[in-house]
Each structure stands twice: as C-alpha cells, then as structure tokens.
Enzyme design. Structure first.
Site, PDB file in Angstrom:
ATOM      1  N   ASP A  34     -16.306 -30.927  -2.224  1.00 38.71           N
ATOM      2  CA  ASP A  34     -16.580 -29.434  -1.898  1.00 38.71           C
ATOM      3  C   ASP A  34     -17.729 -28.868  -2.709  1.00 38.71           C
ATOM      4  OD1 ASP A  34     -14.289 -29.625  -0.514  1.00 38.71           O
ATOM      5  OD2 ASP A  34     -12.997 -27.968  -1.701  1.00 38.71           O
ATOM      6  N   ASP A  38     -21.063 -27.293  -0.990  1.00 39.66           N
ATOM      7  CA  ASP A  38     -21.414 -25.939  -1.519  1.00 39.66           C
ATOM      8  C   ASP A  38     -22.985 -25.979  -2.046  1.00 39.66           C
ATOM      9  OD1 ASP A  38     -19.053 -24.996  -0.601  1.00 39.66           O
ATOM     10  OD2 ASP A  38     -18.251 -24.851  -2.910  1.00 39.66           O
ATOM     11  N   SER A  83      -2.495 -16.338  31.632  1.00 36.20           N
ATOM     12  CA  SER A  83      -1.386 -16.492  30.836  1.00 36.20           C
ATOM     13  C   SER A  83      -0.405 -17.354  31.464  1.00 36.20           C
ATOM     14  CB  SER A  83      -0.995 -15.320  29.879  1.00 36.20           C
ATOM     15  OG  SER A  83      -0.309 -14.609  30.998  1.00 36.20           O
ATOM     16  N   LEU A  84       0.719 -17.536  30.873  1.00 31.78           N
ATOM     17  CA  LEU A  84       1.664 -18.545  31.345  1.00 31.78           C
ATOM     18  C   LEU A  84       2.946 -17.985  31.707  1.00 31.78           C
ATOM     19  CD1 LEU A  84       1.233 -21.333  28.645  1.00 31.78           C
ATOM     20  CD2 LEU A  84       0.310 -21.560  31.101  1.00 31.78           C
ATOM     21  N   GLU A 113       2.194 -29.614  25.255  1.00 35.60           N
ATOM     22  CA  GLU A 113       1.210 -29.347  23.883  1.00 35.60           C
ATOM     23  C   GLU A 113       2.176 -28.457  23.253  1.00 35.60           C
ATOM     24  OE1 GLU A 113      -2.444 -27.991  25.521  1.00 35.60           O
ATOM     25  OE2 GLU A 113      -2.995 -29.690  26.053  1.00 35.60           O
ATOM     26  N   ARG A 136      -9.119 -12.665  24.678  1.00 37.81           N
ATOM     27  CA  ARG A 136      -8.610 -12.732  26.124  1.00 37.81           C
ATOM     28  C   ARG A 136      -8.529 -11.496  26.795  1.00 37.81           C
ATOM     29  NH1 ARG A 136      -4.204 -12.005  28.601  1.00 37.81           N
ATOM     30  NH2 ARG A 136      -3.665 -13.536  30.023  1.00 37.81           N
ATOM     31  N   GLU A 170      -7.097 -21.538  20.572  1.00 36.15           N
ATOM     32  CA  GLU A 170      -6.117 -20.559  19.885  1.00 36.15           C
ATOM     33  C   GLU A 170      -6.657 -20.604  18.465  1.00 36.15           C
ATOM     34  OE1 GLU A 170      -4.211 -19.412  22.032  1.00 36.15           O
ATOM     35  OE2 GLU A 170      -2.856 -18.192  20.938  1.00 36.15           O
ATOM     36  N   TYR A 218      -7.667 -26.242  23.823  1.00 38.96           N
ATOM     37  CA  TYR A 218      -6.771 -26.918  24.684  1.00 38.96           C
ATOM     38  C   TYR A 218      -7.165 -27.054  26.332  1.00 38.96           C
ATOM     39  CZ  TYR A 218      -5.034 -22.183  24.590  1.00 38.96           C
ATOM     40  OH  TYR A 218      -4.929 -20.800  24.528  1.00 38.96           O
ATOM     41  N   LYS A 298       2.114 -28.752  30.992  1.00 44.42           N
ATOM     42  CA  LYS A 298       0.890 -28.757  32.142  1.00 44.42           C
ATOM     43  C   LYS A 298       0.843 -29.858  32.898  1.00 44.42           C
ATOM     44  CE  LYS A 298      -1.932 -26.676  28.575  1.00 44.42           C
ATOM     45  NZ  LYS A 298      -3.079 -26.597  27.711  1.00 44.42           N
ATOM     46  N   LYS A 322       9.326 -21.242  25.769  1.00 41.02           N
ATOM     47  CA  LYS A 322       9.585 -20.582  24.432  1.00 41.02           C
ATOM     48  C   LYS A 322      10.621 -20.842  23.513  1.00 41.02           C
ATOM     49  CE  LYS A 322       7.575 -16.824  23.968  1.00 41.02           C
ATOM     50  NZ  LYS A 322       6.737 -16.106  23.072  1.00 41.02           N
ATOM     51  N   CYS A 413      -6.609  16.028  16.048  1.00 39.28           N
ATOM     52  CA  CYS A 413      -5.284  15.903  15.592  1.00 39.28           C
ATOM     53  C   CYS A 413      -4.338  16.446  16.775  1.00 39.28           C
ATOM     54  CB  CYS A 413      -5.136  16.813  14.343  1.00 39.28           C
ATOM     55  SG  CYS A 413      -3.311  17.030  13.946  1.00 39.28           S
ATOM     56  N   CYS A 416      -3.032  20.194  15.293  1.00 38.77           N
ATOM     57  CA  CYS A 416      -3.877  21.296  15.000  1.00 38.77           C
ATOM     58  C   CYS A 416      -5.233  21.217  15.748  1.00 38.77           C
ATOM     59  CB  CYS A 416      -4.207  21.585  13.584  1.00 38.77           C
ATOM     60  SG  CYS A 416      -5.160  20.100  12.759  1.00 38.77           S
ATOM     61  N   CYS A 429      -5.975  13.411   9.676  1.00 42.15           N
ATOM     62  CA  CYS A 429      -6.230  14.881  10.018  1.00 42.15           C
ATOM     63  C   CYS A 429      -6.428  15.477   8.614  1.00 42.15           C
ATOM     64  CB  CYS A 429      -5.179  15.572  10.663  1.00 42.15           C
ATOM     65  SG  CYS A 429      -5.384  17.478  10.486  1.00 42.15           S
ATOM     66  N   CYS A 434      -2.913  21.990   8.492  1.00 37.75           N
ATOM     67  CA  CYS A 434      -2.288  21.438   9.672  1.00 37.75           C
ATOM     68  C   CYS A 434      -0.691  21.464   9.450  1.00 37.75           C
ATOM     69  CB  CYS A 434      -2.637  19.870   9.966  1.00 37.75           C
ATOM     70  SG  CYS A 434      -1.840  19.039  11.387  1.00 37.75           S
TER      71      CYS A 434
HETATM   72  S1  IVH Z   1      -2.839 -22.973  28.469  1.00 35.17           S
HETATM   73  C1  IVH Z   1      -4.348 -21.490  32.296  1.00 35.17           C
HETATM   74  N1  IVH Z   1      -2.108 -24.368  26.087  1.00 35.17           N
HETATM   75  O1  IVH Z   1      -0.729 -19.182  24.939  1.00 35.17           O
HETATM   76  C2  IVH Z   1      -4.077 -22.167  30.957  1.00 35.17           C
HETATM   77  N2  IVH Z   1      -1.871 -21.849  26.078  1.00 35.17           N
HETATM   78  O2  IVH Z   1       1.338 -17.384  27.011  1.00 35.17           O
HETATM   79  C3  IVH Z   1      -3.237 -21.226  29.936  1.00 35.17           C
HETATM   80  N3  IVH Z   1      -1.389 -20.691  23.822  1.00 35.17           N
HETATM   81  O3  IVH Z   1      -3.102 -17.013  26.412  1.00 35.17           O
HETATM   82  C4  IVH Z   1      -3.244 -21.313  28.670  1.00 35.17           C
HETATM   83  N4  IVH Z   1      -1.240 -22.867  22.948  1.00 35.17           N
HETATM   84  O4  IVH Z   1      -3.429 -17.943  24.005  1.00 35.17           O
HETATM   85  C5  IVH Z   1      -2.336 -23.029  26.657  1.00 35.17           C
HETATM   86  N5  IVH Z   1      -1.537 -25.558  24.085  1.00 35.17           N
HETATM   87  C6  IVH Z   1      -1.868 -24.346  24.755  1.00 35.17           C
HETATM   88  C7  IVH Z   1      -1.723 -23.217  24.113  1.00 35.17           C
HETATM   89  C8  IVH Z   1      -1.911 -22.007  24.583  1.00 35.17           C
HETATM   90  C9  IVH Z   1      -1.196 -21.445  22.794  1.00 35.17           C
HETATM   91  C10 IVH Z   1      -1.693 -19.184  24.314  1.00 35.17           C
HETATM   92  C11 IVH Z   1      -2.698 -18.908  25.093  1.00 35.17           C
HETATM   93  C12 IVH Z   1      -2.215 -18.166  26.238  1.00 35.17           C
HETATM   94  C13 IVH Z   1      -0.780 -18.082  25.910  1.00 35.17           C
HETATM   95  C14 IVH Z   1       0.078 -18.171  27.175  1.00 35.17           C
END
Ligand code: IVH
Length: 680
Positions: A34, A38, A83-84, A113, A136, A170, A218, A298, A322, A413, A416, A429, A434
């Site tokens: 390190d 540096d 999103s998913l 993943e 996002r 991420e 990813y 996926k 989840k 505020c 007020c 405020c 107030c």
């Molecule tokens: S794929 C169309 N892969 O989870 C592709 N998302 O609820 C969609 N996330 O907004 C995303 N790890 O911020 C993907 N290995 C991963 C992920 C991931 C975290 C987050 C991402 C997304 C959210 C979806």
C-alpha cells in the site's frame, strides 16, 4: 527536468497505477505494498498539479476525487433499466423455470447470481472511456453521479478496447467497514446499502474517495452479438470489470461441460440442484463480506431472452429469489413533513396499513430529504418497510417506482410558512415564533423521560396553547389551571390532578430539568456527563457559555466539539436564558445537591487553568486528576495555550510538555500534585 521527461514519467506512473489498481481492486491480487502504491499516486498527483497541460480525464489519479462541489443532474438512460419480478420459494422458482422453458420453446440453461444489496448503477462507456455513471432512478431517468463513481477503485475509467457499452452493477460497502464508518456519520445509516447510496450523493467526490466502496457488475449491453449471459460476463471480466465469483449454472437440457471446464469454481448441475445451491447461499449469507438479499435467476441464452421479452417493469427472462426478512411492502400515499421542537423538519411517509412482525404500520419516518433522495422515492411508490433490530419501522428501499418525480423538501415551513434553512443533512425552520416548534418544545418538556407532568399530555398542551394560556415552557408554572374549568372534560377533579402534576414536577432533580429544556445535543447522557464533570448548576454552565469557550466542555470525555458549540450557542440565546429565568422563578431545581463524598475542598485552584499529559499511579484515567482541579475551582483544557497556568505531567508525556516548557508554564509531577491538592 525536461518537459518530455515529465510527460514520460507521468505516462509511466499512470500505466503502473492502472495495473496496480486492476490487480488490487478487480483481481484481488496485489503486487505492491500500500505504501508503494500511495507513493506512486502522490507523485502522480503532484506532477499533474504542477503540469496541468498533461491532464487526462482517465488518469488513475481521478480515484482521489475532488473538493469542488458538484450537482447530480437528472439524465435519461439509453437502456431500459428494469427491475426484477420476485418470488420467495424454490417451488415458485421451479414453476417460473417450467413456464419460461415452455414459452422459449427451446432448451435453456439458468444462471444463478447473488443479488447484491447495494446501490444500483449504470456505467456508460463510449469508445472505451467511462462517459457517465447514472443511478437507477425510476428506470427511465436517473441522476448523473459520474464524478463520485469515478473514485471507486474497481470501476475502470478506460477500457483496454475502444468499445461502446452500458454495464449494470451494484455498488456496495463491504460490511467490515460499515460499523466503523457509520459511527462517525452525522446521521447513522440503517444498513450498508443506505450508507453506500448516501455516500454516492456526497457533493464532494474527495469524500466519496475516502469510503472504500466496491462494485460487482452483472449485465452488459452493447451492439456486439453475444449468445449467452456467461459470454457477457466473460467479456466484462476481460474488459477489467469486477465480477462476483459466486455463480451457479443449472440445466436439465443443455450440456454444461464446457462451462464447468472454463469456470471450475462455479456450481453447475441439474435444475433440482439449484435448491441446494440456494440453501447453501442462505447459510453463507451472514458470513459474506457484502450483503445480499437474495439470488437472481437468469436465462443464459440471449436469443431466448429476446424472444421472452419484457413486461412493463420486468424482463421475463429473470426472476429474483428473495430471502425472507421481517419486511412488508406498502404504497406511499403521501409524504408529509413534521416540525420538531428544534425546528427540524422530518418527512414522514403516510403508507397503506401493513403488518410487520405483529404491528400495523401506517407512518414511516424518512429522516430527511437526503434520505428520500437516497431511496429515490416519490409519492405513489411501493416501498419495502422493515423492522430490523429496533422497533422503529424504516423505509428500506423502493420496490416499485410509480411516482412521476422524486419527492423534494418544500421551501417553507408547513406550520408558519417561513423559509427553511439547510444545516448538514437536515432542514430547519428558523422562525423563533413558529407555532409547531413552540408546541413541540412543550410536548417534549412535559413528556415521559423529561418532566413527566401527569394530566398534561399533548391534548392538554394543545388546549392551553390554543387559549393562549401557555406559549413557552415557563408558562406552565404561571397560568392558573382553574381557567380550564369551563373547558369540556375539565372538571374540578381533573384540574386538581393537573395542578398536582405541575407542582410535583417542581421536585424533579436538576439533571432532568436540564435535559428537558430541549437544547439540541443536551440529552440525558450529555446532562449526566456535564454534571459528573463538575457543572453541577446551571450557573456554572451559563458562565462557560458566557466565556464562549468550548475547550472546558470538549475536555470532558464523551463531549465533542459540535456538542460543545451547540450547547454554548444555545445557552447564549436570549430566549433560552428567558426560559431558564422563568423556570428558576417557578422554583425548579437548577443545581445538583453536593456530593455526599465529602465536604467541598478549599477552592485553591481558582483562577488557574490546568492541562494534563502522560500517565499516573493514582489517576486512571488521567482525567480523574483534572476532576480534582475542577473540584477546587480550577479550569481544565485539553490543549496547552498561553492561558494555561499548570501542566500536570507524568511518565510518557508528549509534545505538551515541550510546549509548556517553551511557554514557561509551571510543570507539576504526580507527587507534587498530590501535595498541592492535599491528597497525600
Ligand atoms: S439483474 C434486467 N443481477 O436488484 C436486469 N440485478 O430488483 C435486472 N441486483 O435493480 C437486474 N444484484 O440493482 C441483477 N446479480 C444481479 C443483481 C441485481 C443486485 C439489483 C439491481 C436491480 C435489483 C432488481
């Protein structure tokens, strides 16, 4: 040195530092210490400063950040940032796989993943250079936070090939740093994700650079044809992006041998093997260096992805599994703002009732505008509410962005109408008159933990306020409760009980009165520290405030500069003084009875200012010695100045001793001190 030589040295340093950054942050295989890293970086920064003609926006020195304030304009994404869809059981995953295979009409393989619980980011590269990093947002528009993202060591600024692509990833804060960094934050964050998101919104990128944020990428989107997700990941790795090493590939109908050979660390197997992979991930979750909130499954084959397409919000080719947590989903109907006793404005989400761990939640605090921006939250969004650890429900993240726009703090505020002022992360405020502030101060004063006045709850306060009987806390002891007799619900009995409650409260000890004044930073803990340190009466505190000197307060272990400044500032304000005078006249206790430990010693230190350094036999910690000085009327400071009269020095004394000698300050050792204080 010749200009040419300098240019060559800068070029060499940049090449070396790129290489070391990549080895360290992306491949986790450092090759230099390190200190050496540096040293090279310092040299590069120095040369670039001295010779601005050789500046380069991709220089590895960009990782150091800048002190210039930036804004984060909203920009449109050029890819849809979806999103998913979510599920919470393996049965649901299998059902989704069956449906997906049927719709795709071809054999599929599935990549699993980890779902990183961080801040989602899209990195846009043009011809091999990082052109933009965008949050996002609502999936269509996000904030441009390029300057801050550039400081993240694992984000390449320049790619080895001049490719144009968008990369999703991420950004996260490794958990090992969370507690340490969080404890020094003005507003502590609920979890590493919010701390990472909050950091990414700092206006100075140099402050972002000092937080060890990291990234996993990813997804990659470019015009170049690819046939599988795994190929996308391999391409990303080749371009220098950091990937998560944990991955599984499962299929009943395609051959995974080639993948197995190329990636021996990945888990491969049949679809049913996915269940044990999920189980082992759930087990590993708590020991990982980053937080995950589930897994993402996926479709690997890109042509199939295209055939499957998208719903409004989600791709049909991926699903999030989840992990369970004490959370609930609910819609934000409205965001209101509340005015506290200090004038602090707190946004509160009014949500559709949701049950979490046995209680029904309808209000969720959003802390401040910054927090709302971190969540990218607007009215109408669906949020994840959790009851992690504590009992106060917190808004964890936005699960569905439906709002037109992200919520902003109103300019004035709500009570007020005065203009709000921003101090640190919060809005205030500043109008002394107030009404919401006045009422807040009254509710606080009479409430539990403070004066705890019986029969004087918020409704009574509201009534007293409305009738103009009470405006400030001292008025509670001045108005005639009999005047309430004509009010509905206030008979002789209740008025009698209220009178009793008020008179009983006069017996509360000084420490309670002190913390009930509602002085910011002066809660029960600080009140205790002040009293223990010898500030046993309000007069001694008012005197310290009069001197405008924070030093004696800062010398108390547990009291920082900010607290000392606030207390002194508040105690110097005329309104606060008036409040204290009024309460004194009412007969409230403004001093702590003397210690029973012995008679007050002779005030032999009056007029003296002491400082301490080194270690001592009798006084551990050494501040105990300073207590003796204070008991004898002396002042104590944490550093030597021209006003210092004595230095108590023990073995291991540092620079203070030299400084004291050079200023001709009287230096006293432990034996002499014991004699002086008559403690032998
Ligand atoms: S794929 C169309 N892969 O989870 C592709 N998302 O609820 C969609 N996330 O907004 C995303 N790890 O911020 C993907 N290995 C991963 C992920 C991931 C975290 C987050 C991402 C997304 C959210 C979806």
């Amino acid at each position: 040195m010749e200009k040419e030589d300098i240019k060559a040295e800068i070029g060499n340093l940049r090449r070396l530092l790129y290489r070391y950054q990549h080895l360290y942050y992306v491949l986790s295989r450092p090759e230099v210490s390190d200190a050496e890293y540096d040293r090279l970086m310092d040299r590069l920064v120095l040369l670039e400063k001295t010779y601005p003609e050789f500046a380069d926006p991709d220089s590895p020195s960009m990782k150091v950040g800048s002190d210039i304030s930036q804004s984060f304009p909203e920009v449109e994404h050029t890819i849809p940032v979806l999103s998913l869809d979510k599920c919470t059981s393996f049965a649901a995953v299998k059902e989704w796989i069956g449906k997906t295979e049927k719709n795709a009409e071809r054999p599929l393989s599935f990549v699993v993943e980890e779902k990183i619980d961080g801040a989602s980011i899209v990195l846009y590269y043009e011809e091999g250079r990082l052109s933009r990093a965008v949050t996002r947002g609502n999936g269509i528009r996000g904030n441009d936070i390029t300057g801050n993202v550039m400081t993240i060591k694992a984000v390449p600024l320049k790619l080895p090939k001049p490719v144009t692509l968008a990369v999703r990833g991420e950004i996260f804060l490794p958990v090992e740093y969370f507690d340490r960094i969080n404890s020094s934050m003005e507003i502590p964050y609920a979890n590493p994700r919010n701390l990472a998101s909050g950091t990414l919104r700092r206006v100075k990128s140099s402050e972002v650079a000092s937080v060890p944020l990291d990234i996993f990428t990813y997804e990659g989107f470019s015009a170049a044809p690819v046939s599988t997700h795994i190929e996308i990941l391999e391409n990303l790795a080749e371009l220098g992006f950091r990937l998560n090493g944990t991955l599984g590939v499962f299929s009943d109908r395609t051959d995974l041998e080639e993948i197995r050979k190329r990636h021996p660390h990945w888990r491969t197997g049949k679809i049913d093997d996915m269940e044990s992979f999920i189980a082992s991930e759930r087990e590993r979750r708590s020991s990982l260096d980053y937080e995950i909130d589930g897994l993402v499954i996926k479709v690997n084959e890109i042509p199939a992805r295209e055939a499957l397409g998208y719903t409004g919000h989600h791709p049909r080719w991926a699903i999030a599994y989840k992990f369970e947590s004490p959370e609930g989903l609910t819609r934000v109907k409205k965001i209101d703002v509340q005015v506290g006793r200090t004038g602090r404005i707190t946004p509160v989400a009014r949500v559709e009732p949701v049950e979490i761990s046995g209680s029904v939640i309808t209000n969720v605090t959003l802390h401040n505008e910054e927090y709302v921006h971190i969540l990218e939250l607007g009215e109408g969004d669906v949020i994840v509410v959790s009851k992690r650890g504590d009992v106060i429900p917190s808004a964890e993240s936005v699960s569905e962005h439906c709002a037109e726009r992200i919520w902003n703090m109103p300019e004035s505020c709500p009570s007020c109408g005065s203009r709000l002022e921003k101090k640190g992360a919060h809005h205030f405020c500043t109008n002394e008159e107030c009404e919401a502030k006045n009422r807040g101060r009254l509710y606080f004063f009479v409430g539990k933990g403070q004066m705890d006045i019986d029969y004087c709850g918020p409704e009574t306060i509201d009534l007293l306020y409305k009738n103009g009987y009470v405006r400030d806390i001292q008025d509670i002891y001045r108005f005639d409760p009999d005047r309430l007799l004509h009010e509905p619900g206030f008979g002789e009995k209740k008025v009698g009980l209220l009178k009793k409650g008020i008179s009983e409260s006069k017996k509360k000890p000084y420490r309670i009165v002190l913390q009930s004044l509602g002085i910011p930073e002066l809660g029960p803990k600080v009140a205790e520290l002040l009293i223990e340190a010898g500030y046993r009466s309000i007069d001694s505190l008012l005197e310290a405030a009069g001197n405008k000197d924070t030093e004696p307060l800062v010398a108390i272990d547990g009291i920082g500069e900010k607290t000392a400044l606030t207390i002194i500032g508040e105690l110097s304000r005329p309104e606060v003084r008036k409040r204290i005078d009024g309460l004194k006249k009412a007969g409230l206790s403004f001093s702590e009875p003397e210690d029973r430990s012995g008679p007050e010693p002779e005030q032999i230190c009056r007029g003296q200012t002491w400082c301490v350094t080194g270690s001592f036999r009798r006084f551990k910690p050494r501040e105990k010695a300073m207590e003796e000085v204070k008991r004898r009327g002396g002042r104590v400071t944490s550093s030597i100045s021209t006003r210092t009269t004595h230095l108590l020095a023990g073995p291991g004394a540092g620079g203070k001793l030299d400084k004291a000698r050079s200023l001709g300050i009287s230096v006293v050792d432990e034996d002499e001190f014991l004699r002086m204080m008559d403690l032998e």
